[in-house]
Design a protein around this motif. Structure first.
Motif, mmCIF file in Angstrom:
data_model
loop_
_atom_site.group_PDB
_atom_site.id
_atom_site.type_symbol
_atom_site.label_atom_id
_atom_site.label_comp_id
_atom_site.label_asym_id
_atom_site.label_seq_id
_atom_site.Cartn_x
_atom_site.Cartn_y
_atom_site.Cartn_z
ATOM 1 N N VAL A 74 0.854 -1.183 0.000
ATOM 2 C CA VAL A 74 0.000 0.000 0.000
ATOM 3 C C VAL A 74 0.894 1.238 0.000
ATOM 4 C CG1 VAL A 74 -1.810 1.236 1.246
ATOM 5 C CG2 VAL A 74 -1.732 -1.251 1.328
ATOM 6 N N LYS A 75 0.573 2.197 -0.865
ATOM 7 C CA LYS A 75 1.315 3.465 -0.884
ATOM 8 C C LYS A 75 0.672 4.432 0.104
ATOM 9 C CE LYS A 75 3.161 3.209 -5.531
ATOM 10 N NZ LYS A 75 3.310 3.869 -6.828
ATOM 11 N N VAL A 76 1.504 5.012 0.981
ATOM 12 C CA VAL A 76 1.016 5.896 2.033
ATOM 13 C C VAL A 76 1.801 7.195 1.986
ATOM 14 C CG1 VAL A 76 0.722 6.155 4.515
ATOM 15 C CG2 VAL A 76 0.463 3.918 3.483
ATOM 16 N N LEU A 77 1.093 8.321 2.148
ATOM 17 C CA LEU A 77 1.764 9.621 2.242
ATOM 18 C C LEU A 77 2.141 9.876 3.689
ATOM 19 C CD1 LEU A 77 -0.190 12.080 -0.058
ATOM 20 C CD2 LEU A 77 2.155 11.349 -0.287
ATOM 21 N N LYS A 78 3.419 10.102 3.934
ATOM 22 C CA LYS A 78 3.915 10.399 5.273
ATOM 23 C C LYS A 78 4.541 11.785 5.261
ATOM 24 C CE LYS A 78 3.760 6.234 7.415
ATOM 25 N NZ LYS A 78 3.405 5.930 8.746
ATOM 26 N N ASP A 79 4.643 12.390 6.449
ATOM 27 C CA ASP A 79 5.326 13.677 6.573
ATOM 28 C C ASP A 79 6.817 13.491 6.380
ATOM 29 O OD1 ASP A 79 2.922 14.823 7.176
ATOM 30 O OD2 ASP A 79 3.282 14.928 9.335
ATOM 31 N N SER A 80 7.445 14.456 5.713
ATOM 32 C CA SER A 80 8.901 14.444 5.625
ATOM 33 C C SER A 80 9.458 14.778 7.010
ATOM 34 C CB SER A 80 9.371 15.472 4.597
ATOM 35 O OG SER A 80 9.149 16.773 5.084
ATOM 36 N N PRO A 81 10.735 14.486 7.271
ATOM 37 C CA PRO A 81 11.297 14.796 8.590
ATOM 38 C C PRO A 81 11.172 16.277 8.965
ATOM 39 C CG PRO A 81 12.764 13.339 7.402
ATOM 40 C CD PRO A 81 11.676 13.722 6.448
ATOM 41 N N LYS A 82 11.344 17.167 7.986
ATOM 42 C CA LYS A 82 11.237 18.595 8.262
ATOM 43 C C LYS A 82 9.803 18.975 8.647
ATOM 44 C CE LYS A 82 12.572 23.047 6.366
ATOM 45 N NZ LYS A 82 13.152 23.762 5.244
ATOM 46 N N LYS A 83 8.839 18.444 7.906
ATOM 47 C CA LYS A 83 7.433 18.732 8.205
ATOM 48 C C LYS A 83 7.043 18.147 9.557
ATOM 49 C CE LYS A 83 2.725 18.196 6.475
ATOM 50 N NZ LYS A 83 1.875 17.677 5.400
ATOM 51 N N LEU A 84 7.542 16.963 9.876
ATOM 52 C CA LEU A 84 7.249 16.338 11.157
ATOM 53 C C LEU A 84 7.790 17.176 12.311
ATOM 54 C CD1 LEU A 84 6.016 13.890 12.551
ATOM 55 C CD2 LEU A 84 8.232 12.765 12.355
ATOM 56 N N ALA A 85 8.991 17.716 12.145
ATOM 57 C CA ALA A 85 9.581 18.561 13.182
ATOM 58 C C ALA A 85 8.748 19.819 13.405
ATOM 59 C CB ALA A 85 11.010 18.932 12.814
ATOM 60 N N VAL A 86 8.291 20.436 12.318
ATOM 61 C CA VAL A 86 7.455 21.635 12.429
ATOM 62 C C VAL A 86 6.105 21.276 13.041
ATOM 63 C CG1 VAL A 86 6.226 23.395 11.094
ATOM 64 C CG2 VAL A 86 8.604 22.883 10.572
ATOM 65 N N ARG A 87 5.535 20.160 12.637
ATOM 66 C CA ARG A 87 4.242 19.721 13.186
ATOM 67 C C ARG A 87 4.346 19.557 14.706
ATOM 68 N NH1 ARG A 87 -0.382 16.613 11.265
ATOM 69 N NH2 ARG A 87 0.496 16.669 9.179
ATOM 70 N N ARG A 88 5.433 18.936 15.173
ATOM 71 C CA ARG A 88 5.604 18.729 16.608
ATOM 72 C C ARG A 88 5.841 20.040 17.337
ATOM 73 N NH1 ARG A 88 9.189 13.207 16.186
ATOM 74 N NH2 ARG A 88 7.410 11.834 15.865
ATOM 75 N N ALA A 89 6.584 20.957 16.715
ATOM 76 C CA ALA A 89 6.811 22.271 17.332
ATOM 77 C C ALA A 89 5.494 23.030 17.457
ATOM 78 C CB ALA A 89 7.814 23.075 16.513
ATOM 79 N N LEU A 90 4.652 22.950 16.438
ATOM 80 C CA LEU A 90 3.362 23.636 16.479
ATOM 81 C C LEU A 90 2.408 22.966 17.467
ATOM 82 C CD1 LEU A 90 2.728 24.537 12.739
ATOM 83 C CD2 LEU A 90 3.720 25.934 14.545
ATOM 84 N N MET A 91 2.518 21.662 17.632
ATOM 85 C CA MET A 91 1.681 20.975 18.620
ATOM 86 C C MET A 91 2.029 21.434 20.035
ATOM 87 S SD MET A 91 1.406 17.148 17.033
ATOM 88 C CE MET A 91 0.370 16.465 18.284
ATOM 89 N N ALA A 92 3.287 21.828 20.243
ATOM 90 C CA ALA A 92 3.687 22.342 21.553
ATOM 91 C C ALA A 92 3.136 23.746 21.779
ATOM 92 C CB ALA A 92 5.210 22.357 21.664
ATOM 93 N N LYS A 93 2.891 24.488 20.694
ATOM 94 C CA LYS A 93 2.397 25.852 20.813
ATOM 95 C C LYS A 93 0.876 25.939 20.813
ATOM 96 C CE LYS A 93 6.243 28.345 18.764
ATOM 97 N NZ LYS A 93 6.427 29.424 19.699
ATOM 98 N N LEU A 94 0.195 24.844 20.480
ATOM 99 C CA LEU A 94 -1.260 24.840 20.390
ATOM 100 C C LEU A 94 -1.853 23.741 21.266
ATOM 101 C CD1 LEU A 94 -1.605 25.212 16.533
ATOM 102 C CD2 LEU A 94 -2.090 26.967 18.218
ATOM 103 N N ARG A 95 -3.114 23.911 21.611
ATOM 104 C CA ARG A 95 -3.867 22.894 22.337
ATOM 105 C C ARG A 95 -4.651 22.106 21.297
ATOM 106 N NH1 ARG A 95 -9.069 23.226 24.765
ATOM 107 N NH2 ARG A 95 -9.175 25.311 23.921
ATOM 108 N N ASP A 96 -4.615 20.809 21.408
ATOM 109 C CA ASP A 96 -5.291 19.980 20.407
ATOM 110 C C ASP A 96 -6.783 19.948 20.691
ATOM 111 O OD1 ASP A 96 -5.312 18.489 18.121
ATOM 112 O OD2 ASP A 96 -5.017 16.596 19.160
ATOM 113 N N LEU A 97 -7.568 20.423 19.756
ATOM 114 C CA LEU A 97 -9.022 20.421 19.890
ATOM 115 C C LEU A 97 -9.592 19.173 19.233
ATOM 116 C CD1 LEU A 97 -9.663 24.142 18.968
ATOM 117 C CD2 LEU A 97 -9.619 23.155 21.235
#
Length: 168
Positions: A74-97
């Motif tokens: 199965v072909k799956v779209l995953k975040d690149s390492p750079k996007k994953l790092a930014v996603r995690r940084a933004l998760m620290a700055k936001l509350r997950d709704l």
């Protein structure tokens, strides 16, 4: 003491996280003018980070087994390492709704709709908000200016200046 909102550091950070999350989720919130002016650069930086990496995806092939035990690729779209790092940084700055169940929506329909989404606010930020503002920046030839503040006047009771801050 401008820019401190009369709160301790932890309280101020929590306030910004909550308001930024609500603003990104609903697109518009009503608050005091001082809070809106503090929130504006906080949200603009979050959106700018999301715009820079929202389209960095990697396509990977994963081997899964179906119900009969056969291997399926199965072909799956995953975040690149750079996007994953930014996603995690933004998760620290936001509350997950969490996604809200519709008024007439069945529980099974709600579960089917939200089954694959672990972090709804992050999905909305990277799949809706970032592409919209990236296209806007391309058309206008400028970055930033993602939010707008309307001053409403004084609130009854404590005479605090009220404002609406919204995504443009």
């Amino acid at each position: 003491m401008p820019g401190k909102l009369g709160r301790t550091t932890q309280q101020r950070i929590a306030l910004l996280r909550n308001q930024a999350s609500e603003l990104l989720w609903y697109g518009k919130i009503k608050t005091t003018a001082a809070k809106a002016k503090e929130l504006q650069p906080y949200v603009e930086k979050i959106i700018t980070k999301a715009i820079k990496v929202y389209d960095l995806n990697e396509e990977k092939e994963i081997v899964k087994q179906d119900k009969k035990g056969k291997d399926i690729t199965v072909k799956v779209l995953k975040d690149s390492p750079k996007k994953l790092a930014v996603r995690r940084a933004l998760m620290a700055k936001l509350r997950d709704l969490q996604e809200i169940k519709g008024f007439n929506e069945k529980k099974s329909d709600y579960k089917a709709r939200t089954q694959d989404i672990k972090h709804p606010l992050m999905e909305k930020l990277f799949n809706e908000i970032a592409p919209k503002y990236a296209q806007r920046a391309e058309e206008l030839g400028q970055g930033g200016g993602y939010t707008r503040i309307y001053l409403l006047g004084e609130r009854r009771g404590d005479a605090a200046e009220e404002a609406i801050i919204e995504l443009v």
